[in-house]
Design a protein around this motif. Structure first.
Motif, PDB file in Angstrom:
ATOM      1  N   HIS A 158       1.558  13.834   1.840  1.00 55.57           N
ATOM      2  CA  HIS A 158       2.034  12.448   1.284  1.00 55.57           C
ATOM      3  C   HIS A 158       2.571  11.317   2.410  1.00 55.57           C
ATOM      4  CE1 HIS A 158       3.442  10.828  -2.566  1.00 55.57           C
ATOM      5  NE2 HIS A 158       2.865  10.237  -2.200  1.00 55.57           N
ATOM      6  N   ILE A 159       3.016  11.804   3.240  1.00 51.45           N
ATOM      7  CA  ILE A 159       3.576  10.622   4.129  1.00 51.45           C
ATOM      8  C   ILE A 159       2.588  10.188   4.829  1.00 51.45           C
ATOM      9  CG2 ILE A 159       5.060  10.634   6.239  1.00 51.45           C
ATOM     10  CD1 ILE A 159       7.147  12.497   4.963  1.00 51.45           C
ATOM     11  N   PRO A 160       1.710  11.215   5.799  1.00 49.21           N
ATOM     12  CA  PRO A 160       0.681  10.533   6.345  1.00 49.21           C
ATOM     13  C   PRO A 160      -0.213   9.455   5.527  1.00 49.21           C
ATOM     14  CG  PRO A 160       0.865  12.772   6.715  1.00 49.21           C
ATOM     15  CD  PRO A 160       1.651  12.673   5.856  1.00 49.21           C
ATOM     16  N   ILE A 161      -0.453   9.831   4.233  1.00 46.01           N
ATOM     17  CA  ILE A 161      -1.246   8.989   3.339  1.00 46.01           C
ATOM     18  C   ILE A 161      -0.468   7.796   3.250  1.00 46.01           C
ATOM     19  CG2 ILE A 161      -1.780   8.617   1.120  1.00 46.01           C
ATOM     20  CD1 ILE A 161      -2.545  11.755   0.661  1.00 46.01           C
ATOM     21  N   THR A 162       0.733   7.602   3.114  1.00 50.50           N
ATOM     22  CA  THR A 162       1.285   6.333   3.060  1.00 50.50           C
ATOM     23  C   THR A 162       1.186   5.424   4.354  1.00 50.50           C
ATOM     24  OG1 THR A 162       3.530   7.120   3.839  1.00 50.50           O
ATOM     25  CG2 THR A 162       2.975   7.187   1.342  1.00 50.50           C
ATOM     26  N   ILE A 163       1.294   6.212   5.315  1.00 47.63           N
ATOM     27  CA  ILE A 163       1.198   5.629   6.441  1.00 47.63           C
ATOM     28  C   ILE A 163      -0.248   4.964   6.885  1.00 47.63           C
ATOM     29  CG2 ILE A 163       1.022   5.970   9.225  1.00 47.63           C
ATOM     30  CD1 ILE A 163       3.510   7.916   8.795  1.00 47.63           C
ATOM     31  N   ILE A 164      -1.221   5.794   6.490  1.00 49.15           N
ATOM     32  CA  ILE A 164      -2.661   5.598   6.789  1.00 49.15           C
ATOM     33  C   ILE A 164      -2.785   4.284   5.917  1.00 49.15           C
ATOM     34  CG2 ILE A 164      -5.151   6.149   6.641  1.00 49.15           C
ATOM     35  CD1 ILE A 164      -4.074   8.983   7.495  1.00 49.15           C
ATOM     36  N   ALA A 165      -2.406   4.404   4.463  1.00 49.40           N
ATOM     37  CA  ALA A 165      -2.581   3.387   3.605  1.00 49.40           C
ATOM     38  C   ALA A 165      -2.031   1.918   4.039  1.00 49.40           C
ATOM     39  CB  ALA A 165      -2.099   3.724   2.274  1.00 49.40           C
ATOM     40  N   GLY A 166      -0.903   2.146   4.647  1.00 47.04           N
ATOM     41  CA  GLY A 166      -0.299   0.795   5.164  1.00 47.04           C
ATOM     42  C   GLY A 166      -0.777   0.259   6.183  1.00 47.04           C
ATOM     43  N   MET A 167      -1.328   1.039   7.169  1.00 40.36           N
ATOM     44  CA  MET A 167      -2.118   0.545   8.304  1.00 40.36           C
ATOM     45  C   MET A 167      -3.566   0.100   7.790  1.00 40.36           C
ATOM     46  SD  MET A 167      -1.257   3.551  11.281  1.00 40.36           S
ATOM     47  CE  MET A 167      -1.647   2.538  12.782  1.00 40.36           C
ATOM     48  N   ALA A 190       0.735  -1.214  -0.048  1.00 38.92           N
ATOM     49  CA  ALA A 190      -0.013  -0.041  -0.036  1.00 38.92           C
ATOM     50  C   ALA A 190       0.952   1.093  -0.086  1.00 38.92           C
ATOM     51  CB  ALA A 190      -0.894  -0.010   1.152  1.00 38.92           C
ATOM     52  N   ALA A 191       1.872   1.430   0.915  1.00 36.81           N
ATOM     53  CA  ALA A 191       2.761   2.352   0.956  1.00 36.81           C
ATOM     54  C   ALA A 191       3.555   2.588  -0.284  1.00 36.81           C
ATOM     55  CB  ALA A 191       4.022   2.274   1.981  1.00 36.81           C
ATOM     56  N   ALA A 192       3.956   1.548  -0.873  1.00 40.97           N
ATOM     57  CA  ALA A 192       4.644   1.819  -2.391  1.00 40.97           C
ATOM     58  C   ALA A 192       3.856   2.207  -3.322  1.00 40.97           C
ATOM     59  CB  ALA A 192       5.215   0.287  -2.670  1.00 40.97           C
ATOM     60  N   ILE A 193       2.680   1.761  -3.163  1.00 45.15           N
ATOM     61  CA  ILE A 193       1.678   2.307  -4.698  1.00 45.15           C
ATOM     62  C   ILE A 193       1.264   3.624  -4.145  1.00 45.15           C
ATOM     63  CG2 ILE A 193      -0.537   1.925  -5.477  1.00 45.15           C
ATOM     64  CD1 ILE A 193       1.803   0.016  -6.211  1.00 45.15           C
ATOM     65  N   THR A 194       0.971   4.156  -3.093  1.00 38.27           N
ATOM     66  CA  THR A 194       0.486   5.517  -2.663  1.00 38.27           C
ATOM     67  C   THR A 194       1.876   6.243  -2.754  1.00 38.27           C
ATOM     68  OG1 THR A 194       0.894   4.889  -0.374  1.00 38.27           O
ATOM     69  CG2 THR A 194      -1.612   5.056  -1.019  1.00 38.27           C
ATOM     70  N   GLY A 195       2.955   5.944  -2.356  1.00 36.33           N
ATOM     71  CA  GLY A 195       4.175   6.603  -2.427  1.00 36.33           C
ATOM     72  C   GLY A 195       4.609   6.982  -3.768  1.00 36.33           C
ATOM     73  N   ALA A 196       4.176   5.869  -4.720  1.00 37.08           N
ATOM     74  CA  ALA A 196       4.876   6.290  -6.047  1.00 37.08           C
ATOM     75  C   ALA A 196       3.775   6.762  -6.934  1.00 37.08           C
ATOM     76  CB  ALA A 196       5.088   4.779  -6.695  1.00 37.08           C
ATOM     77  N   TYR A 197       2.663   6.507  -7.044  1.00 35.78           N
ATOM     78  CA  TYR A 197       1.535   7.155  -7.889  1.00 35.78           C
ATOM     79  C   TYR A 197       0.944   8.198  -7.548  1.00 35.78           C
ATOM     80  CZ  TYR A 197       2.405   2.689 -10.305  1.00 35.78           C
ATOM     81  OH  TYR A 197       2.936   1.676 -10.923  1.00 35.78           O
ATOM     82  N   LEU A 198       0.876   8.833  -6.391  1.00 36.66           N
ATOM     83  CA  LEU A 198       0.209  10.037  -6.073  1.00 36.66           C
ATOM     84  C   LEU A 198       1.440  11.069  -6.176  1.00 36.66           C
ATOM     85  CD1 LEU A 198      -1.619   9.059  -2.477  1.00 36.66           C
ATOM     86  CD2 LEU A 198      -2.499   9.707  -4.967  1.00 36.66           C
ATOM     87  N   THR A 199       1.296  12.161  -6.923  1.00 36.41           N
ATOM     88  CA  THR A 199       2.288  12.861  -7.219  1.00 36.41           C
ATOM     89  C   THR A 199       1.805  14.296  -6.906  1.00 36.41           C
ATOM     90  OG1 THR A 199       1.566  13.197  -9.446  1.00 36.41           O
ATOM     91  CG2 THR A 199       3.207  11.877  -9.280  1.00 36.41           C
ATOM     92  N   GLY A 200       2.582  15.384  -6.886  1.00 39.00           N
ATOM     93  CA  GLY A 200       2.394  16.823  -6.499  1.00 39.00           C
ATOM     94  C   GLY A 200       1.846  16.984  -5.117  1.00 39.00           C
ATOM     95  N   LEU A 201       1.995  16.054  -4.154  1.00 44.29           N
ATOM     96  CA  LEU A 201       1.640  16.327  -2.672  1.00 44.29           C
ATOM     97  C   LEU A 201       2.896  16.841  -1.975  1.00 44.29           C
ATOM     98  CD1 LEU A 201      -0.553  13.061  -2.221  1.00 44.29           C
ATOM     99  CD2 LEU A 201      -1.316  15.405  -2.454  1.00 44.29           C
ATOM    100  N   PRO A 202       2.546  17.861  -1.167  1.00 44.56           N
ATOM    101  CA  PRO A 202       3.499  17.960  -0.258  1.00 44.56           C
ATOM    102  C   PRO A 202       3.813  17.105   0.636  1.00 44.56           C
ATOM    103  CG  PRO A 202       1.557  19.373   0.394  1.00 44.56           C
ATOM    104  CD  PRO A 202       1.161  18.712  -0.846  1.00 44.56           C
TER     105      PRO A 202
END
Lengths: 362, 307
Positions: free
Chosen positions: A112-121, A96-108
């Motif tokens: 972006h970091i909290p999104i990867t964390i939440i997605a992973g959890m 989840a973190a790899a996908i949200t980390g790579a495919y979401l662009t243009g976020l501060p």
């Protein structure tokens, strides 16, 4: 009062320490059988783990996923469920973190970091729902269902990473994550201690608060202590078990996600969720106490980090460390005997002898 | 082997099911007496390693088989001591054994051959030549590993003990209600030790099958979750030896299907997903009809002796 507390703490610490020492001694015997000098091996292990500042911070860094998976196992075990599925949940979180980390662009970064964390959890938690439901609805032992799901996760992630989400190029991995998704370093190179270590410590405090200061924590412990009594007291057993297991999965998922965002930078097909399994010895040795988990994570991380040095410099296979962990766990499982029953059996033996003596006298 | 063949599928199914049958029937025996042995996985990998090591050092694969049985029994004794005598948590003890088995076999591999991954080839027991001369079916029967026949004999013995002897009745009483068992004079701990050690020997044999029957070497991770599949088979088989055998064949069928599909060209299902088929199938079965079955009442519950 204080004295009593000290005594209790001492007796709590005694068993783990005995377990570690005995396990190391048995490990030394095996090293001896393999024809190597155990003292030399263990001193290389110690050097590799703590000998230099870089080694020390590597040990801290490697402790991070162990702390999280240790917490994951702890909270489920307090509810009498053994979560062996940390591996699958870690993989789900890492993906989840790899996908949200790579495919979401243009976020501060601060979004972006909290999104990867939440997605992973979230992915880790979702991966834990099925075994929890199977246990609750069908009484399927979670050990079996979580293991099955581990194998499914390993194959599924391997497929996704080598197929649909494979980045172009030689390596079998997902696209590298965006710079904005990368966790910053607490200490820069050469120490490379990631922010993930701090996040793991925050989780320790959060889990401690949940376990000791909230109704949920009270319920979890009550269900774990005596399911029937908890039922009569009007607690919702099903819901408590489910929540405990989802939190457990989420923590393992977080461990996986931060392995990607904090150190690897992308998800490789060789990514191993083995830390998920290692959370079990970590949690059990700590008696499922969140702060204890920090200590035992450091111990296992030190063993792991040092084992690599031991392997290269003394030629002892680092797998011996796994065996040592196994022996520690066996001791912890037997703890009840040493703490409560050892003297009972002795008492019984004396009692029987007395009885026999009496009979003989009569 | 480009074409799908039912004959090959059946043969492969039986081959893949052999270690599961051994491990799961052992598991039934142990759980009937009230000791759940999740550590079977650790005993299988240790058995696979010792089987290889025994054959490597003596040149006689049967010594390897014996060594595998001994290591299985030894690990089961540890499990017994921790979970019967000490009244420890059986899942925790099993986890320790899995780590121990995996760690020591990998350690042993590196100590013996100076490398990770796999051992040198050793002398194995791939076929049963005695049966070759039987008319018509001789060639088919002889191509199976002797382990299959050992398994069939052992499973028949387990079935006989459980359902046709006083010992079997004692085992079941101990697993259902140890207190009653003790009251009528059954040695609860003795029965439990006997059952769990038997399951360890069976798991060791299952491991030896992997390194000496299916292959002729030891590979790290070659148990590949078979110990856990076997436990799934125990549940699916509703804690009966014949049920466990059927469940093992069911898992074996999926493994065989996966192997055969892998070798065929133009199969639309990716290899990795094929590999997870046995596990998904087992989850589905556990989640549906079979899941509700009930195991021995005192399974997994330590029994503390009164006297």
């Amino acid at each position: 009062m204080k004295r009593k507390n000290n005594k209790e703490l001492l007796s709590k610490l005694l068993m783990p320490i005995v377990a570690i020492v005995v396990a190391l001694v048995i490990g030394a015997v095996f090293i001896g059988i393999a024809g190597k000098n155990p003292i030399e091996a263990y001193s290389a292990l110690f050097r590799g783990a703590f000998g230099t500042p870089v080694a020390f911070f590597t040990t801290l860094g490697k402790a991070t996923p162990l702390i999280l998976t240790g917490l994951a196992v702890s909270i489920a075990f307090k509810c009498k469920m053994l979560n062996i599925g940390g591996e699958g949940q870690m993989l789900a979180g890492a993906f989840a973190a790899a996908i949200t980390g790579a495919y979401l662009t243009g976020l501060p970064a601060f979004i972006h970091i909290p999104i990867t964390i939440i997605a992973g959890m979230a992915f880790g938690g979702i991966w834990a729902i099925l075994p929890a439901l199977l246990k609750i609805k069908r009484n399927v032992h979670p050990v079996i269902s979580t293991i099955m799901l581990n194998y499914v996760a390993v194959n599924l992630v391997r497929f996704l990473v080598s197929g649909p989400f494979k980045a172009p190029g030689e390596t079998t991995a997902t696209l590298p994550i965006q710079a904005s998704a990368k966790l910053p370093f607490l200490l820069p190179a050469p120490y490379r201690l990631s922010l993930s270590f701090l996040i793991a410590l925050i989780c320790v405090v959060v889990i401690w608060v949940i376990m000791n200061k909230t109704v949920l924590g009270y319920n979890i412990k009550a269900v774990g202590y005596n399911e029937d009594a908890a039922k009569y007291a009007g607690m919702n057993i099903t819901k408590t078990m489910l929540i405990a297991f989802i939190i457990s999965g989420a923590l393992a998922g977080l461990a996986g996600s931060m392995e990607v965002t904090g150190s690897l930078g992308r998800l490789y097909d060789s990514f191993s969720g083995a830390n998920g399994f290692d959370g079990i010895p970590v949690a059990l040795l700590a008696g499922c106490n969140p702060f204890g988990v920090v200590l035992t994570s450091l111990l296992f991380s030190a063993l792991r980090t040092g084992a690599t040095t031991m392997q290269t410099s003394v030629g002892i296979s680092k797998d011996i460390v796994q065996a040592i962990q196994g022996i520690i766990i066996l001791f912890i499982a037997a703890e009840f005997f040493f703490r409560h029953k050892g003297h009972l059996i002795i008492k019984n033996m004396i009692g029987n002898k007395l009885k026999r003596n009496k009979k003989e006298a009569a | 082997m480009k074409e799908f063949s039912i004959f090959v599928l059946i043969i492969t199914t039986i081959r893949m099911a052999t270690p599961l049958m051994l491990a799961s029937v052992g598991g039934v025996f142990s759980e009937k007496a009230g000791v759940s042995n999740i550590g079977i996985e650790g005993m299988i990998i240790a058995g696979a390693f010792m089987g290889m090591a025994g054959s490597y050092y003596t040149g006689n694969p049967w010594i390897g088989v014996l060594a595998a049985m001994v290591i299985g029994a030894a690990m089961a004794t540890i499990h017994g001591f921790v979970s019967i005598t000490c009244g420890g948590n059986q899942s925790v003890s099993s986890t320790g054994l899995i780590l121990l088995g995996t760690g020591l076999s990998a350690f042993g591999l590196r100590s013996m051959f100076g490398r990770a991954g796999n051992s040198d080839p050793v002398k194995a027991l791939p076929t049963t030549e005695i049966l070759r001369d039987i008319p018509v079916v001789g060639n088919v029967l002889a191509d199976f590993s002797p382990f299959l026949y050992i398994a069939i004999i052992l499973i028949a013995i387990v079935y006989y003990i459980l359902y046709h002897t006083p010992l079997g009745l004692r085992i079941k009483t101990v697993g259902e209600n140890p207190k009653v068992a003790e009251t009528v004079g059954i040695n609860v701990w003795g029965i439990r030790y006997f059952a769990v050690i038997t399951s360890g020997i069976f798991a060791g044999l299952a491991g030896a099958y992997l390194s000496l029957g299916q292959m002729n070497m030891f590979q790290e991770g070659m148990s590949a979750g078979r110990g856990f599949l076997a436990l799934g088979a125990v549940i699916m088989g509703r804690w009966t030896p014949h049920g466990a055998v059927l469940a093992s064949l069911f898992f074996g069928l999926f493994e065989a299907l996966q192997l055969q599909l892998q070798m065929m060209p133009n199969v639309p299902i990716p290899y990795e997903l094929l590999q997870s088929m046995p596990y998904i199938a087992s989850l589905i079965v556990l989640a549906t009809a079979f899941g509700k079955s009930r195991g021995p009442a005192a399974n997994g519950v330590p029994y503390l002796k009164r006297s």
